[in-house]
Write a protein that holds these residues in place. Sequence first.
Motif, PDB file in Angstrom:
ATOM      1  N   SER A 580       0.854  -1.195   0.000  1.00 57.97           N
ATOM      2  CA  SER A 580       0.000   0.000   0.000  1.00 57.97           C
ATOM      3  C   SER A 580       0.889   1.243   0.000  1.00 57.97           C
ATOM      4  CB  SER A 580      -0.872   0.038   1.250  1.00 57.97           C
ATOM      5  OG  SER A 580      -1.594  -1.162   1.371  1.00 57.97           O
ATOM      6  N   ALA A 581       0.361   2.333  -0.510  1.00 63.17           N
ATOM      7  CA  ALA A 581       1.152   3.567  -0.590  1.00 63.17           C
ATOM      8  C   ALA A 581       1.672   3.945   0.791  1.00 63.17           C
ATOM      9  CB  ALA A 581       0.286   4.691  -1.146  1.00 63.17           C
ATOM     10  N   GLY A 582       2.951   4.242   0.868  1.00 62.21           N
ATOM     11  CA  GLY A 582       3.536   4.682   2.134  1.00 62.21           C
ATOM     12  C   GLY A 582       3.923   3.553   3.076  1.00 62.21           C
ATOM     13  N   HIS A 583       3.678   2.309   2.674  1.00 61.32           N
ATOM     14  CA  HIS A 583       4.044   1.176   3.538  1.00 61.32           C
ATOM     15  C   HIS A 583       5.377   0.583   3.077  1.00 61.32           C
ATOM     16  CE1 HIS A 583      -0.216   0.161   5.224  1.00 61.32           C
ATOM     17  NE2 HIS A 583      -0.078   1.466   5.028  1.00 61.32           N
ATOM     18  N   PHE A 584       6.186   0.189   4.057  1.00 61.72           N
ATOM     19  CA  PHE A 584       7.500  -0.367   3.739  1.00 61.72           C
ATOM     20  C   PHE A 584       7.781  -1.593   4.600  1.00 61.72           C
ATOM     21  CE2 PHE A 584       7.516   3.976   2.401  1.00 61.72           C
ATOM     22  CZ  PHE A 584       8.248   3.974   1.212  1.00 61.72           C
ATOM     23  N   HIS A 585       8.611  -2.478   4.053  1.00 62.43           N
ATOM     24  CA  HIS A 585       8.981  -3.695   4.770  1.00 62.43           C
ATOM     25  C   HIS A 585      10.360  -3.567   5.411  1.00 62.43           C
ATOM     26  CE1 HIS A 585       6.211  -6.895   2.687  1.00 62.43           C
ATOM     27  NE2 HIS A 585       5.705  -6.468   3.834  1.00 62.43           N
ATOM     28  N   GLY A 586      10.507  -4.230   6.558  1.00 59.11           N
ATOM     29  CA  GLY A 586      11.823  -4.433   7.169  1.00 59.11           C
ATOM     30  C   GLY A 586      11.874  -5.874   7.640  1.00 59.11           C
ATOM     31  N   ILE A 587      13.073  -6.445   7.681  1.00 60.25           N
ATOM     32  CA  ILE A 587      13.193  -7.863   8.014  1.00 60.25           C
ATOM     33  C   ILE A 587      14.298  -8.071   9.043  1.00 60.25           C
ATOM     34  CG2 ILE A 587      14.807  -8.363   6.104  1.00 60.25           C
ATOM     35  CD1 ILE A 587      13.237 -11.061   5.733  1.00 60.25           C
ATOM     36  N   ALA A 588      14.150  -9.101   9.858  1.00 63.53           N
ATOM     37  CA  ALA A 588      15.188  -9.466  10.829  1.00 63.53           C
ATOM     38  C   ALA A 588      15.040 -10.944  11.163  1.00 63.53           C
ATOM     39  CB  ALA A 588      15.072  -8.616  12.094  1.00 63.53           C
ATOM     40  N   LEU A 589      16.123 -11.526  11.631  1.00 59.59           N
ATOM     41  CA  LEU A 589      16.110 -12.936  12.024  1.00 59.59           C
ATOM     42  C   LEU A 589      16.987 -13.107  13.259  1.00 59.59           C
ATOM     43  CD1 LEU A 589      16.439 -16.140   9.941  1.00 59.59           C
ATOM     44  CD2 LEU A 589      18.236 -15.661  11.629  1.00 59.59           C
ATOM     45  N   GLN A 590      16.506 -13.873  14.207  1.00 59.69           N
ATOM     46  CA  GLN A 590      17.312 -14.160  15.397  1.00 59.69           C
ATOM     47  C   GLN A 590      17.075 -15.596  15.832  1.00 59.69           C
ATOM     48  OE1 GLN A 590      19.384 -11.893  16.610  1.00 59.69           O
ATOM     49  NE2 GLN A 590      19.848 -12.419  18.750  1.00 59.69           N
ATOM     50  N   GLU A 591      18.167 -16.258  16.176  1.00 56.86           N
ATOM     51  CA  GLU A 591      18.055 -17.580  16.799  1.00 56.86           C
ATOM     52  C   GLU A 591      18.232 -17.399  18.285  1.00 56.86           C
ATOM     53  OE1 GLU A 591      20.933 -20.497  15.534  1.00 56.86           O
ATOM     54  OE2 GLU A 591      20.212 -21.973  16.994  1.00 56.86           O
ATOM     55  N   SER A 592      17.273 -17.911  19.061  1.00 56.87           N
ATOM     56  CA  SER A 592      17.414 -17.838  20.511  1.00 56.87           C
ATOM     57  C   SER A 592      16.645 -18.982  21.152  1.00 56.87           C
ATOM     58  CB  SER A 592      16.906 -16.482  21.047  1.00 56.87           C
ATOM     59  OG  SER A 592      15.541 -16.281  20.767  1.00 56.87           O
ATOM     60  N   PHE A 593      17.154 -19.464  22.260  1.00 56.19           N
ATOM     61  CA  PHE A 593      16.492 -20.518  23.031  1.00 56.19           C
ATOM     62  C   PHE A 593      16.164 -21.743  22.153  1.00 56.19           C
ATOM     63  CE2 PHE A 593      15.779 -16.363  24.757  1.00 56.19           C
ATOM     64  CZ  PHE A 593      16.264 -16.494  26.047  1.00 56.19           C
ATOM     65  N   GLY A 594      17.040 -21.999  21.198  1.00 57.02           N
ATOM     66  CA  GLY A 594      16.891 -23.193  20.375  1.00 57.02           C
ATOM     67  C   GLY A 594      15.926 -23.051  19.218  1.00 57.02           C
ATOM     68  N   SER A 595      15.377 -21.868  19.010  1.00 59.54           N
ATOM     69  CA  SER A 595      14.433 -21.665  17.906  1.00 59.54           C
ATOM     70  C   SER A 595      14.912 -20.530  17.009  1.00 59.54           C
ATOM     71  CB  SER A 595      13.036 -21.337  18.439  1.00 59.54           C
ATOM     72  OG  SER A 595      12.508 -22.453  19.132  1.00 59.54           O
ATOM     73  N   ILE A 596      14.535 -20.626  15.760  1.00 59.73           N
ATOM     74  CA  ILE A 596      14.918 -19.598  14.795  1.00 59.73           C
ATOM     75  C   ILE A 596      13.651 -18.854  14.383  1.00 59.73           C
ATOM     76  CG2 ILE A 596      15.983 -19.157  12.558  1.00 59.73           C
ATOM     77  CD1 ILE A 596      17.195 -22.105  12.933  1.00 59.73           C
ATOM     78  N   VAL A 597      13.691 -17.532  14.477  1.00 63.45           N
ATOM     79  CA  VAL A 597      12.517 -16.721  14.151  1.00 63.45           C
ATOM     80  C   VAL A 597      12.907 -15.600  13.200  1.00 63.45           C
ATOM     81  CG1 VAL A 597      10.656 -15.266  15.048  1.00 63.45           C
ATOM     82  CG2 VAL A 597      11.463 -17.216  16.394  1.00 63.45           C
ATOM     83  N   ALA A 598      12.165 -15.476  12.116  1.00 58.88           N
ATOM     84  CA  ALA A 598      12.330 -14.336  11.213  1.00 58.88           C
ATOM     85  C   ALA A 598      11.022 -13.577  11.158  1.00 58.88           C
ATOM     86  CB  ALA A 598      12.725 -14.804   9.813  1.00 58.88           C
ATOM     87  N   GLN A 599      11.123 -12.262  11.077  1.00 60.71           N
ATOM     88  CA  GLN A 599       9.915 -11.435  11.007  1.00 60.71           C
ATOM     89  C   GLN A 599      10.069 -10.360   9.948  1.00 60.71           C
ATOM     90  OE1 GLN A 599       9.557 -10.169  15.089  1.00 60.71           O
ATOM     91  NE2 GLN A 599       9.119 -12.262  15.771  1.00 60.71           N
TER      92      GLN A 599
END
Lengths: 725, 157
Positions: A580-599
């Motif tokens: 949508s107009a004016g919306h932007f994405h950012g991404i990150a990933l972290q492994e912690s406590f035995g799990s991998i999470v990307a957002q």
Amino acid sequence: MSEAGNGTTDNGRRQFLIGIGVVAGGTAAGLALRPWLVGAADVGRPPADFQPHAFVRIRSDDTVTVIIGKSEMGQGVYGSLPMILAEELDVDPTKVQVEIAGVDPAFNHPFLPAQFTGGSMSVMTTYDALRRVGAQARAALLAAAADQWNAELITLTTDNGVVRDSRGRSLRYGALVDAANRLSLPDPTAITLKDPSTFKYIGQPQRRLDSPIKVTGSATFGIDVMRPGMLTAVIARPPAFGARLRGFDATAAKAVVGVVEVKAVPSGVAVIAQHTYAALRGRDALVIDWDTSGSKQLSSEGLRQEWRALAKRPGLVGKNVGDVATAFRSATRSIEVEYELPYLAHACMEPLNAVAEVTAEGCELWLGTQSQSQDARFVAEALGIALSEVRINTLFLGGGFGRRASAVSDFAVDAALVAQGVGKPVKVMWTREDDMRGGYYRPLSFNRVKAAVGADGMPVAIHHVTVSKPVLANTAMGKMAVTKEGLDPSTIEGSADMPYAIPNLRVEVHNTREAVPILWWRSVGHSITGFVTNSVVDELATLAGRDPYEYRRELLKEKPRHLAVLERAASAANWGMTLSAGHFHGIALQESFGSIVAQVAEVSVFNGKARVHRVTCAVDCGLAVSPSQVVAQMESGILYGLSAALDGEINIEDGRVVEGNFDGYRVLRLVDSPAIDVHIVTSGGPIGGIGEPGTPPIAPAVCNAIFAATGQRIRRLPISKSLSA
Amino acid sequence: MISLNINGVQREVEADADMPLLWALRDILQLTGTKYGCGIAQCGACTVHLDGQPIRSCSIPLSAAVGGRITTIEGVANGDELHPVQQAWIELDVVQCGYCQSGQIMSAVALLEKNTNPNDADIDMAMNGNICRCGTYPRIRAAIKRAAEIKRGGKSA
């Protein structure tokens, strides 16, 4: 109605919450609990129950009760843990009763000599034991049925709480209780567990078992405990860290109707009254002389300035791969940046509290705690009584986030010392201000990072210096975890072992010792390091003129699990597609406590305010035992981290905490809460945690999106303070 | 002695007229479903209804509640039949720690009393005084819409 294990009444210590499935209260002292794997010999079980282990009890009326030693603070252990046992026992996990365990070594954490809930470890550390206990109980019931029918064991099977044989006979588990009690228990280590491909419940969605009591107001939290004759107290606590009590005048306080007693305790001046309101009014009427001369110099702004200088000096080396100095000389482009994170309060919805009763027999406590064994130990020490004279009753926790695993058991000890000599149970209430100003924050963190890319645009070196007060070193775990040089692993978790391929990496630490008490805050070091490393990697992508997602893909190409999680989040979020107009994405990933999470965060910025519209999250936690709870905990971790990233900040001035309540310490509200999509990536890896890993990636994902939207790099949290109008 | 009408029952409370309703409910009447969270009407954990309106009981003195009809979380269900909001909360697994949920539910019930089909903006407006630290907001939003459906005659799953 009150009832205890072994069919004996236990003075109401265990309250059955009738018809609801969750039982509160319960103390180990009245139960003949048999620790895990300690012998199969009969210890005189009563005939009505078959209790092969401390974790499970089967009653002749077919009731299956699973006894849970982990504290329920929202993370869903009263659903996920019974599910594991029920799977092997072959009963419907939604039909089991859950009982809150007392304090007993049978419920100790496998890595710690203590009953403790934290570190996102409840499922991963009990999975095998719960399966074996369930399988052992099932094997015992099968053997009992075989005995009764004089049938071959191999011809028998179970089907949701019933044993069946090949001739069509069947017996309910409850009908086998007596027979099972007469047999010796099978060796749990020799039992073949189910093939995971045959699981009926594990890995399937399941609703929470505690919803019915939590939507009707009948769940008992620590703050809700009522004891006969109970009084309520509040404590006038020091106005600044390091302040000392010189004296006080309680004349006016004692004149307040309902005030019973005023007394000094180590944490301040306690006003004990008939009810909370009288205690509060009594406290308002106290005249106290505090010596605050020792705390005048302490301020978060002052620390910031000191630490900025400190970060330029060499620190303890936490990690040194390759040679950063040489690499920087050959680098094409580099950055030198400072990243800062504030102190943060946990701000559990239920302010701290505990009920204590001190009698000649000892001290009994009722409280919501993540750390029963340590609370008992500190209370025993404070009162000068034996550990065996302290009894702890665990209630529901109105949030924990680490705060209820206090390094000093402050709220338990407070209650015990206030109640000492009163002759009645006393509930010590913390007001919101007491709770927020009482210390034990996520540490203030100052980070200086030099990072560089080579001719191909890829990173050649990162040199990261962190200045902060070490978390584990300030807890009982320090002795085990901190090196003799003073390196605290919690300060560098997620930075020294970041998954991104950085050929030359040097991580250094300066340990600080300011008087502000700090503590583990949901995800501990990872919410700090995750912000810094994921922001820096984004800065390097910018330096290289590369797409931040594609850049990360290249940095993770040797790590298939991480790469799969990153790609899942990006594809589910439609990374690279028009928003949508004016919306932007950012991404990150972290492994912690035995799990991998990307957002991936979808963000717009308008008039200096960042708005997060949607968060797309992918998680690989190995086996998702309870996928419903994995999703719920990702949502929870994201919003907890987002609240902190946007607005969270505890400031210290003259040794005093500026923020005291939700008017000053702003937290996320529904109107600012984004839509969240969670995707579980199945990797077949070992079970990881879920309570904390959702938190670290959100701050950098949002800040990276803000950079995409505005070109402004947020290097100091909270965002609301840094974002230009 | 102060007389209060709570969940349809007249209750006598021996307390100062300036005592906030919250403490009378919790400490004297032992209706502990209503929670203390901030004491300054910032968090909504103490939300109850006074004559059908959601109010923050931490900031209403008993004197202001006399003569009104007070409804607490304990009085929301119709006997054994849970309110549609409570049903939807269970159906969508809204709760986590659960501490704020009494207040959330009271705000949601009040919203649905005056708006049978709230949109996102209506929900934002009605629920913005209720803080949740576990992050159940997306499910609260969905559950309010589901409760509206149940209330209009949709079956509870």
